[in-house]
Motif scaffolding. Structure first.
Motif, PDB file in Angstrom:
ATOM      1  N   LYS A 243       0.841  -1.210   0.000  1.00 36.66           N
ATOM      2  CA  LYS A 243       0.000   0.000   0.000  1.00 36.66           C
ATOM      3  C   LYS A 243       0.873   1.256   0.000  1.00 36.66           C
ATOM      4  O   LYS A 243       0.599   2.224  -0.707  1.00 36.66           O
ATOM      5  CB  LYS A 243      -0.947  -0.008   1.199  1.00 36.66           C
ATOM      6  N   LEU A 244       1.957   1.242   0.793  1.00 36.07           N
ATOM      7  CA  LEU A 244       2.846   2.396   0.853  1.00 36.07           C
ATOM      8  C   LEU A 244       3.553   2.610  -0.484  1.00 36.07           C
ATOM      9  O   LEU A 244       3.681   3.745  -0.947  1.00 36.07           O
ATOM     10  CB  LEU A 244       3.867   2.216   1.973  1.00 36.07           C
TER      11      LEU A 244
ATOM     12  N   LEU B 257       1.184   4.230  -2.842  1.00 31.76           N
ATOM     13  CA  LEU B 257       1.059   5.654  -2.513  1.00 31.76           C
ATOM     14  C   LEU B 257       2.271   6.423  -3.021  1.00 31.76           C
ATOM     15  O   LEU B 257       2.128   7.493  -3.614  1.00 31.76           O
ATOM     16  CB  LEU B 257       0.897   5.838  -1.002  1.00 31.76           C
ATOM     17  N   ARG B 258       3.453   5.879  -2.804  1.00 32.54           N
ATOM     18  CA  ARG B 258       4.686   6.541  -3.254  1.00 32.54           C
ATOM     19  C   ARG B 258       4.696   6.696  -4.772  1.00 32.54           C
ATOM     20  O   ARG B 258       5.073   7.745  -5.304  1.00 32.54           O
ATOM     21  CB  ARG B 258       5.911   5.738  -2.784  1.00 32.54           C
TER      22      ARG B 258
ATOM     23  N   TYR C  71       2.256   9.427  -5.583  1.00 29.13           N
ATOM     24  CA  TYR C  71       2.773  10.700  -5.073  1.00 29.13           C
ATOM     25  C   TYR C  71       3.843  11.269  -6.014  1.00 29.13           C
ATOM     26  O   TYR C  71       3.922  12.479  -6.215  1.00 29.13           O
ATOM     27  CB  TYR C  71       3.313  10.469  -3.663  1.00 29.13           C
TER      28      TYR C  71
ATOM     29  N   LEU D 164       0.062  14.892   0.569  1.00 27.88           N
ATOM     30  CA  LEU D 164       0.274  13.499   0.952  1.00 27.88           C
ATOM     31  C   LEU D 164      -0.847  13.011   1.876  1.00 27.88           C
ATOM     32  O   LEU D 164      -1.311  11.875   1.737  1.00 27.88           O
ATOM     33  CB  LEU D 164       1.640  13.342   1.623  1.00 27.88           C
TER      34      LEU D 164
ATOM     35  N   MET E 131      -3.854  12.227  -0.302  1.00 25.44           N
ATOM     36  CA  MET E 131      -3.618  11.019  -1.084  1.00 25.44           C
ATOM     37  C   MET E 131      -3.649   9.763  -0.208  1.00 25.44           C
ATOM     38  O   MET E 131      -4.164   8.727  -0.633  1.00 25.44           O
ATOM     39  CB  MET E 131      -2.282  11.128  -1.823  1.00 25.44           C
ATOM     40  N   ALA E 132      -3.121   9.854   1.009  1.00 25.18           N
ATOM     41  CA  ALA E 132      -3.114   8.698   1.915  1.00 25.18           C
ATOM     42  C   ALA E 132      -4.533   8.287   2.295  1.00 25.18           C
ATOM     43  O   ALA E 132      -4.857   7.097   2.335  1.00 25.18           O
ATOM     44  CB  ALA E 132      -2.296   9.017   3.158  1.00 25.18           C
TER      45      ALA E 132
ATOM     46  N   GLU F 159      -7.232   8.863   0.512  1.00 23.48           N
ATOM     47  CA  GLU F 159      -7.831   8.300  -0.697  1.00 23.48           C
ATOM     48  C   GLU F 159      -7.324   6.890  -0.969  1.00 23.48           C
ATOM     49  O   GLU F 159      -8.050   6.059  -1.507  1.00 23.48           O
ATOM     50  CB  GLU F 159      -7.545   9.203  -1.900  1.00 23.48           C
ATOM     51  N   ALA F 160      -6.079   6.599  -0.571  1.00 19.40           N
ATOM     52  CA  ALA F 160      -5.478   5.286  -0.807  1.00 19.40           C
ATOM     53  C   ALA F 160      -5.930   4.237   0.211  1.00 19.40           C
ATOM     54  O   ALA F 160      -5.610   3.063   0.069  1.00 19.40           O
ATOM     55  CB  ALA F 160      -3.952   5.404  -0.792  1.00 19.40           C
TER      56      ALA F 160
END
Length: 123
Positions: A31-32, A35-36, A39, A84, A87-88, A90-91
């Motif tokens: 998941k991270l 996101l990265r 981003y 961020l 976005m986090a 939303e993720a």
């Protein structure tokens, strides 16, 4: 865990700063990494895995998200912190802690599933 699945991160970034252990969960790292990728900019990990004996974890009633391998803190501030954060959420990160005052500004992200805690909080 196969760290090559997370090309923007290294295992060392997530090692416990107390003992060197690293028990990050692959689901969290996937998941991270997503996101990265979305981003599109580096993320400076200031805290990853924390063993239950880490001084910060020992101050708690029970070990927290970092000790579960499902959390990290990202050094970020200002407009980038806001972007961020959005976005986090939303993720699908379920816990977001915001520290944006003074020195050491960061966002905490985790994927714990505990309905009794807030989704977003400040330090």
């Amino acid at each position: 865990m196969n760290w090559s699945d997370y090309p923007n991160f290294s295992a060392k970034e997530f090692d416990c700063q107390h003992c060197g252990a690293n028990e990050m969960k692959p689901e969290f790292m996937t998941k991270l990494q997503a996101l990265r990728t979305a981003y599109g900019a580096p993320m400076r990990i200031t805290s990853g895995y924390r063993c239950p004996q880490h001084p910060i974890e020992l101050k708690k009633a029970a070990p927290g998200a970092h000790a579960s391998g499902q959390a990290c803190d990202i050094g970020v501030q200002g407009a980038e912190a806001h972007r961020l954060l959005r976005m986090a959420l939303e993720a699908g990160f379920t816990g977001v802690g915001v520290q944006q005052a003074g020195l050491g500004r960061f966002l905490h992200l985790d994927t714990l599933e505990n309905k009794n805690r807030p989704t977003v909080w400040s330090y």
